[in-house]
Design a protein around this motif. Structure first.
Motif, PDB file in Angstrom:
ATOM      1  N   GLY A 171       0.958  -1.492  -0.056  1.00 40.14           N
ATOM      2  CA  GLY A 171      -0.211  -0.082   0.063  1.00 40.14           C
ATOM      3  C   GLY A 171       0.719   1.559   0.159  1.00 40.14           C
ATOM      4  N   ILE A 172       2.131   1.213   1.523  1.00 45.65           N
ATOM      5  CA  ILE A 172       2.759   2.779   1.105  1.00 45.65           C
ATOM      6  C   ILE A 172       3.620   2.811  -0.554  1.00 45.65           C
ATOM      7  CG2 ILE A 172       4.920   3.212   1.522  1.00 45.65           C
ATOM      8  CD1 ILE A 172       3.537   2.043   4.589  1.00 45.65           C
ATOM      9  N   LEU A 173       4.169   1.514  -0.892  1.00 49.14           N
ATOM     10  CA  LEU A 173       4.659   1.733  -2.414  1.00 49.14           C
ATOM     11  C   LEU A 173       3.724   2.252  -3.575  1.00 49.14           C
ATOM     12  CD1 LEU A 173       6.874   0.484  -4.006  1.00 49.14           C
ATOM     13  CD2 LEU A 173       4.835  -1.866  -4.534  1.00 49.14           C
ATOM     14  N   ILE A 174       2.449   1.674  -3.232  1.00 45.36           N
ATOM     15  CA  ILE A 174       2.009   2.602  -4.362  1.00 45.36           C
ATOM     16  C   ILE A 174       1.344   4.057  -3.885  1.00 45.36           C
ATOM     17  CG2 ILE A 174      -0.722   2.138  -5.070  1.00 45.36           C
ATOM     18  CD1 ILE A 174      -0.703  -0.820  -4.778  1.00 45.36           C
ATOM     19  N   ALA A 175       1.357   3.841  -2.618  1.00 46.72           N
ATOM     20  CA  ALA A 175       0.469   5.199  -2.253  1.00 46.72           C
ATOM     21  C   ALA A 175       2.251   6.455  -3.156  1.00 46.72           C
ATOM     22  CB  ALA A 175       0.293   5.912  -0.983  1.00 46.72           C
ATOM     23  N   SER A 176       4.011   5.958  -2.366  1.00 41.82           N
ATOM     24  CA  SER A 176       5.383   6.498  -2.966  1.00 41.82           C
ATOM     25  C   SER A 176       4.767   6.859  -4.315  1.00 41.82           C
ATOM     26  CB  SER A 176       5.782   5.755  -2.170  1.00 41.82           C
ATOM     27  OG  SER A 176       5.767   5.436  -0.557  1.00 41.82           O
ATOM     28  N   VAL A 177       4.774   5.990  -5.167  1.00 44.09           N
ATOM     29  CA  VAL A 177       4.955   5.776  -6.516  1.00 44.09           C
ATOM     30  C   VAL A 177       4.063   7.147  -7.161  1.00 44.09           C
ATOM     31  CG1 VAL A 177       4.984   4.789  -8.605  1.00 44.09           C
ATOM     32  CG2 VAL A 177       6.146   3.213  -6.317  1.00 44.09           C
ATOM     33  N   CYS A 178       2.444   7.104  -6.311  1.00 42.22           N
ATOM     34  CA  CYS A 178       1.628   7.747  -7.386  1.00 42.22           C
ATOM     35  C   CYS A 178       2.449   9.228  -7.008  1.00 42.22           C
ATOM     36  CB  CYS A 178       0.379   6.977  -6.878  1.00 42.22           C
ATOM     37  SG  CYS A 178      -0.131   6.125  -7.256  1.00 42.22           S
ATOM     38  N   ALA A 179       2.599   9.267  -5.672  1.00 40.69           N
ATOM     39  CA  ALA A 179       3.790  10.740  -5.898  1.00 40.69           C
ATOM     40  C   ALA A 179       4.537  11.373  -5.956  1.00 40.69           C
ATOM     41  CB  ALA A 179       3.257  10.466  -3.757  1.00 40.69           C
ATOM     42  N   THR A 180       4.914  10.506  -7.037  1.00 45.32           N
ATOM     43  CA  THR A 180       6.323  10.709  -7.881  1.00 45.32           C
ATOM     44  C   THR A 180       6.167  12.363  -7.638  1.00 45.32           C
ATOM     45  OG1 THR A 180       6.688   8.483  -7.058  1.00 45.32           O
ATOM     46  CG2 THR A 180       8.055  10.110  -8.675  1.00 45.32           C
ATOM     47  N   PRO A 181       5.426  12.634  -9.035  1.00 45.22           N
ATOM     48  CA  PRO A 181       5.201  13.886  -9.911  1.00 45.22           C
ATOM     49  C   PRO A 181       4.883  14.782  -9.041  1.00 45.22           C
ATOM     50  CG  PRO A 181       3.717  11.688 -11.211  1.00 45.22           C
ATOM     51  CD  PRO A 181       3.931  11.473  -9.903  1.00 45.22           C
ATOM     52  N   LEU A 182       4.080  14.679  -7.418  1.00 42.81           N
ATOM     53  CA  LEU A 182       4.083  15.954  -6.813  1.00 42.81           C
ATOM     54  C   LEU A 182       5.700  16.141  -5.666  1.00 42.81           C
ATOM     55  CD1 LEU A 182       1.095  14.673  -5.085  1.00 42.81           C
ATOM     56  CD2 LEU A 182       0.609  16.327  -6.471  1.00 42.81           C
ATOM     57  N   PHE A 183       5.937  15.025  -5.546  1.00 41.41           N
ATOM     58  CA  PHE A 183       7.259  15.253  -4.918  1.00 41.41           C
ATOM     59  C   PHE A 183       7.923  15.964  -6.523  1.00 41.41           C
ATOM     60  CE2 PHE A 183       6.549  10.930  -2.443  1.00 41.41           C
ATOM     61  CZ  PHE A 183       6.132  11.553  -1.680  1.00 41.41           C
ATOM     62  N   ILE A 184       8.437  15.606  -7.914  1.00 39.89           N
ATOM     63  CA  ILE A 184       9.250  16.340  -8.072  1.00 39.89           C
ATOM     64  C   ILE A 184       8.410  17.863  -8.372  1.00 39.89           C
ATOM     65  CG2 ILE A 184       9.781  16.354 -10.701  1.00 39.89           C
ATOM     66  CD1 ILE A 184       9.215  13.304 -11.213  1.00 39.89           C
ATOM     67  N   ALA A 185       7.231  17.777  -8.587  1.00 43.17           N
ATOM     68  CA  ALA A 185       6.323  19.260  -8.843  1.00 43.17           C
ATOM     69  C   ALA A 185       6.895  20.003  -7.684  1.00 43.17           C
ATOM     70  CB  ALA A 185       5.129  18.990  -8.990  1.00 43.17           C
ATOM     71  N   GLY A 186       7.627  20.011  -6.596  1.00 43.55           N
ATOM     72  CA  GLY A 186       7.603  20.322  -5.650  1.00 43.55           C
ATOM     73  C   GLY A 186       8.963  21.090  -6.027  1.00 43.55           C
ATOM     74  N   ALA A 187       9.824  21.454  -6.947  1.00 41.07           N
ATOM     75  CA  ALA A 187      11.118  21.713  -6.648  1.00 41.07           C
ATOM     76  C   ALA A 187      10.772  23.195  -7.246  1.00 41.07           C
ATOM     77  CB  ALA A 187      11.641  20.996  -7.791  1.00 41.07           C
ATOM     78  N   VAL A 188       9.605  23.090  -8.110  1.00 42.22           N
ATOM     79  CA  VAL A 188       8.896  24.885  -7.931  1.00 42.22           C
ATOM     80  C   VAL A 188       8.891  26.266  -7.075  1.00 42.22           C
ATOM     81  CG1 VAL A 188       7.114  24.147  -9.960  1.00 42.22           C
ATOM     82  CG2 VAL A 188       6.583  24.622  -7.166  1.00 42.22           C
ATOM     83  N   GLY A 189       9.351  25.136  -5.744  1.00 43.67           N
ATOM     84  CA  GLY A 189       9.645  26.167  -4.429  1.00 43.67           C
ATOM     85  C   GLY A 189      10.675  27.085  -4.487  1.00 43.67           C
ATOM     86  N   PHE A 190      11.754  26.054  -5.369  1.00 44.82           N
ATOM     87  CA  PHE A 190      13.004  27.208  -5.804  1.00 44.82           C
ATOM     88  C   PHE A 190      12.524  28.709  -6.111  1.00 44.82           C
ATOM     89  CE2 PHE A 190      15.359  23.198  -5.175  1.00 44.82           C
ATOM     90  CZ  PHE A 190      15.848  22.961  -4.852  1.00 44.82           C
ATOM     91  N   TYR A 191      11.703  28.810  -7.173  1.00 40.51           N
ATOM     92  CA  TYR A 191      11.571  29.529  -7.477  1.00 40.51           C
ATOM     93  C   TYR A 191       9.643  30.150  -7.275  1.00 40.51           C
ATOM     94  CZ  TYR A 191      11.387  33.008 -10.774  1.00 40.51           C
ATOM     95  OH  TYR A 191      11.008  34.777 -11.908  1.00 40.51           O
ATOM     96  N   PRO A 192       9.371  30.639  -6.001  1.00 41.50           N
ATOM     97  CA  PRO A 192       7.414  30.718  -6.307  1.00 41.50           C
ATOM     98  C   PRO A 192       6.776  32.137  -6.228  1.00 41.50           C
ATOM     99  CG  PRO A 192       9.202  31.432  -4.020  1.00 41.50           C
ATOM    100  CD  PRO A 192       9.743  31.041  -5.017  1.00 41.50           C
ATOM    101  N   VAL A 193       7.101  31.841  -7.786  1.00 40.57           N
ATOM    102  CA  VAL A 193       5.394  32.431  -8.404  1.00 40.57           C
ATOM    103  C   VAL A 193       4.519  31.854  -8.719  1.00 40.57           C
ATOM    104  CG1 VAL A 193       5.275  33.137 -10.565  1.00 40.57           C
ATOM    105  CG2 VAL A 193       7.453  33.510  -9.716  1.00 40.57           C
ATOM    106  N   LEU A 194       2.750  32.827  -7.920  1.00 39.65           N
ATOM    107  CA  LEU A 194       1.831  31.377  -7.678  1.00 39.65           C
ATOM    108  C   LEU A 194       1.115  30.973  -8.781  1.00 39.65           C
ATOM    109  CD1 LEU A 194      -0.265  31.165  -6.061  1.00 39.65           C
ATOM    110  CD2 LEU A 194      -0.902  33.322  -6.436  1.00 39.65           C
ATOM    111  N   TRP A 195       1.276  31.640  -9.702  1.00 37.93           N
ATOM    112  CA  TRP A 195       0.626  31.332 -10.710  1.00 37.93           C
ATOM    113  C   TRP A 195       1.820  30.092 -11.467  1.00 37.93           C
ATOM    114  CZ3 TRP A 195       3.085  30.939 -15.653  1.00 37.93           C
ATOM    115  CH2 TRP A 195       4.194  31.492 -16.253  1.00 37.93           C
TER     116      TRP A 195
END
Length: 200
Positions: A108-132
């Protein structure tokens, strides 16, 4: 571990089939997956909010957080991400019997973790915080994570697509509840002293 990340972003069906064939030891090793990936968005937002900053409106002053405040919030952000992945993984395991799937807490954790991969990667936008820009990338990441869930549940759980669709829909419902719980926790933590502190 990280070759699964590349595969899940480029060839999801093949990556899910490889993950479904992992033995118990390899699946247990994948528990490190969310612990490592969650560092990226937490660190990115720490740097973005303390070093880069953001503006509200045109020509306004740049807003930044103090180091101490951003450090605490980033730590709580990291803990929140990992906790949500574990909680959703638990519910995937808990619901599996209802849909005729054989599962384990680790799966179950494996499935949840792998599905969250795009969210983790998208979190890199935090280096440049522009709302839109952050919102645009965030919406795309949520859509891709949802696609991965619907694509992966039938493959990993070895159930028909029709049952997999219902199972994945139930997981989406649980995830929305987790989102509400995270918002409530954020409000409580702000009230208990984790409120952002801005630089002068």
């Amino acid at each position: 571990m990280f070759h699964h990340s590349l595969g899940i972003m480029t060839k999801p069906s093949a990556a899910w089939r490889r993950l479904a064939q992992l033995d118990d030891t390899s699946q247990a090793l994948m528990l490190l997956y969310p612990l490592i990936w969650a560092i990226l968005p937490a660190y990115a937002w720490y740097i973005g909010t303390t070093q880069v900053g953001w503006t509200v409106g045109v020509g306004r002053d740049v807003i930044r957080l103090t180091d101490e405040s951003a450090r605490l919030i980033s730590f709580l952000f990291y803990g929140g991400m990992v906790s949500c992945v574990v909680a959703i993984g638990y519910f995937i395991h808990w619901m599996s019997e209802t849909y005729g799937a054989q599962s384990s807490f680790i799966k179950g954790i494996l499935i949840a973790s792998v599905c969250a991969t795009p969210l983790f990667i998208a979190g890199a936008v935090g280096f440049y915080p522009v709302l839109w820009l952050d919102m645009l990338i965030g919406v795309f990441a949520v859509c891709w994570s949802t696609y991965l869930l619907y694509n992966g549940i039938p493959i990993v759980m070895k159930i028909p697509d029709s049952r997999g669709f219902l199972f994945a829909s139930a997981v989406i419902g649980v995830s929305l509840v987790m989102l509400v719980c995270l918002l409530v926790a954020t409000t409580l933590l702000w009230d208990w002293g984790a409120m952002p502190a801005f630089t002068d």
